[in-house]
Design a protein around this motif. Structure first.
Motif, PDB file in Angstrom:
ATOM      1  N   MET A   1     -75.546  52.471 -91.451  1.00  0.00           N
ATOM      2  CA  MET A   1     -74.274  52.444 -92.149  1.00  0.00           C
ATOM      3  C   MET A   1     -73.867  50.983 -92.354  1.00  0.00           C
ATOM      4  SD  MET A   1     -70.658  54.241 -91.119  1.00  0.00           S
ATOM      5  CE  MET A   1     -71.322  55.859 -91.258  1.00  0.00           C
ATOM      6  N   THR A   2     -73.362  50.689 -93.514  1.00  0.00           N
ATOM      7  CA  THR A   2     -72.971  49.323 -93.837  1.00  0.00           C
ATOM      8  C   THR A   2     -71.646  48.962 -93.186  1.00  0.00           C
ATOM      9  OG1 THR A   2     -71.732  49.931 -95.809  1.00  0.00           O
ATOM     10  CG2 THR A   2     -74.099  49.538 -96.089  1.00  0.00           C
ATOM     11  N   THR A   3     -71.388  47.673 -93.112  1.00  0.00           N
ATOM     12  CA  THR A   3     -70.123  47.194 -92.557  1.00  0.00           C
ATOM     13  C   THR A   3     -68.949  47.715 -93.380  1.00  0.00           C
ATOM     14  OG1 THR A   3     -71.259  45.203 -91.807  1.00  0.00           O
ATOM     15  CG2 THR A   3     -68.864  45.126 -91.876  1.00  0.00           C
ATOM     16  N   THR A   4     -69.124  47.745 -94.695  1.00  0.00           N
ATOM     17  CA  THR A   4     -68.064  48.261 -95.567  1.00  0.00           C
ATOM     18  C   THR A   4     -67.823  49.742 -95.297  1.00  0.00           C
ATOM     19  OG1 THR A   4     -68.714  46.670 -97.254  1.00  0.00           O
ATOM     20  CG2 THR A   4     -67.317  48.491 -97.962  1.00  0.00           C
ATOM     21  N   GLY A   5     -68.888  50.495 -95.117  1.00  0.00           N
ATOM     22  CA  GLY A   5     -68.777  51.924 -94.816  1.00  0.00           C
ATOM     23  C   GLY A   5     -68.087  52.170 -93.489  1.00  0.00           C
ATOM     24  N   ILE A   6     -68.440  51.372 -92.487  1.00  0.00           N
ATOM     25  CA  ILE A   6     -67.808  51.496 -91.175  1.00  0.00           C
ATOM     26  C   ILE A   6     -66.321  51.176 -91.280  1.00  0.00           C
ATOM     27  CG2 ILE A   6     -67.702  50.530 -88.845  1.00  0.00           C
ATOM     28  CD1 ILE A   6     -70.760  50.070 -89.071  1.00  0.00           C
ATOM     29  N   GLY A   7     -65.993  50.128 -92.025  1.00  0.00           N
ATOM     30  CA  GLY A   7     -64.591  49.741 -92.188  1.00  0.00           C
ATOM     31  C   GLY A   7     -63.783  50.818 -92.893  1.00  0.00           C
ATOM     32  N   ARG A  64     -63.738  58.282 -81.534  1.00  0.00           N
ATOM     33  CA  ARG A  64     -64.485  57.904 -82.747  1.00  0.00           C
ATOM     34  C   ARG A  64     -64.090  56.508 -83.218  1.00  0.00           C
ATOM     35  NH1 ARG A  64     -69.028  57.486 -84.963  1.00  0.00           N
ATOM     36  NH2 ARG A  64     -69.041  57.675 -87.213  1.00  0.00           N
ATOM     37  N   ILE A  65     -62.814  56.199 -83.154  1.00  0.00           N
ATOM     38  CA  ILE A  65     -62.354  54.862 -83.546  1.00  0.00           C
ATOM     39  C   ILE A  65     -63.003  53.810 -82.648  1.00  0.00           C
ATOM     40  CG2 ILE A  65     -60.324  53.343 -83.525  1.00  0.00           C
ATOM     41  CD1 ILE A  65     -58.735  55.853 -84.572  1.00  0.00           C
ATOM     42  N   GLY A  66     -63.083  54.103 -81.354  1.00  0.00           N
ATOM     43  CA  GLY A  66     -63.740  53.173 -80.427  1.00  0.00           C
ATOM     44  C   GLY A  66     -65.208  52.978 -80.753  1.00  0.00           C
ATOM     45  N   GLU A  69     -65.466  50.808 -83.832  1.00  0.00           N
ATOM     46  CA  GLU A  69     -65.160  49.417 -83.527  1.00  0.00           C
ATOM     47  C   GLU A  69     -66.340  48.738 -82.847  1.00  0.00           C
ATOM     48  OE1 GLU A  69     -61.427  49.515 -81.382  1.00  0.00           O
ATOM     49  OE2 GLU A  69     -60.288  49.646 -83.248  1.00  0.00           O
ATOM     50  N   GLU A  70     -67.056  49.485 -81.986  1.00  0.00           N
ATOM     51  CA  GLU A  70     -68.249  48.930 -81.362  1.00  0.00           C
ATOM     52  C   GLU A  70     -69.323  48.635 -82.409  1.00  0.00           C
ATOM     53  OE1 GLU A  70     -69.768  51.240 -78.089  1.00  0.00           O
ATOM     54  OE2 GLU A  70     -67.788  51.365 -77.163  1.00  0.00           O
ATOM     55  N   LEU A  71     -69.530  49.594 -83.325  1.00  0.00           N
ATOM     56  CA  LEU A  71     -70.515  49.376 -84.394  1.00  0.00           C
ATOM     57  C   LEU A  71     -70.136  48.176 -85.261  1.00  0.00           C
ATOM     58  CD1 LEU A  71     -71.284  52.988 -85.684  1.00  0.00           C
ATOM     59  CD2 LEU A  71     -72.877  51.416 -84.585  1.00  0.00           C
ATOM     60  N   PHE A  72     -68.859  48.073 -85.575  1.00  0.00           N
ATOM     61  CA  PHE A  72     -68.376  46.972 -86.418  1.00  0.00           C
ATOM     62  C   PHE A  72     -68.597  45.629 -85.720  1.00  0.00           C
ATOM     63  CE2 PHE A  72     -65.117  44.433 -88.617  1.00  0.00           C
ATOM     64  CZ  PHE A  72     -65.501  44.691 -89.921  1.00  0.00           C
ATOM     65  N   ALA A  73     -68.383  45.613 -84.400  1.00  0.00           N
ATOM     66  CA  ALA A  73     -68.570  44.370 -83.638  1.00  0.00           C
ATOM     67  C   ALA A  73     -70.054  43.983 -83.599  1.00  0.00           C
ATOM     68  CB  ALA A  73     -68.044  44.537 -82.221  1.00  0.00           C
TER      69      ALA A  73
END
Length: 75
Positions: A1-7, A64-66, A69-73
């Motif tokens: 998943m892309t950063t944009t998708g995660i965001g 899920r938000i957590g 956030e881990e994936l985004f980091a």
């Protein structure tokens, strides 16, 4: 998943969490209203979900938000 998708997914989950929190507040208001004497009660719509159901949704969204956030980091 892309950063944009995660965001984007993260933003949608934050909005969902805000709606669940608002529903919990409305549920609390409904329950408190029921404790008032009949002549002091306000007409309120009966909540569609139980408090337990809303708390479960809240917990799932927070988890899920957590995770996002881990994936985004990491990304």
């Amino acid at each position: 998943m892309t950063t944009t998708g995660i965001g984007a997914q993260h933003a949608r989950n934050l909005l969902r969490l805000a709606r669940v929190n608002a529903a919990l507040s409305a549920r609390d208001e409904y329950d408190a209203n029921a404790l008032l004497p009949p002549d002091r009660r306000r007409p309120l719509a009966r909540p569609k979900l139980t408090r337990g159901g809303l708390k479960e949704l809240q917990l799932m969204l927070v988890q899920r938000i957590g995770e996002l956030e881990e994936l985004f980091a990491l990304g």
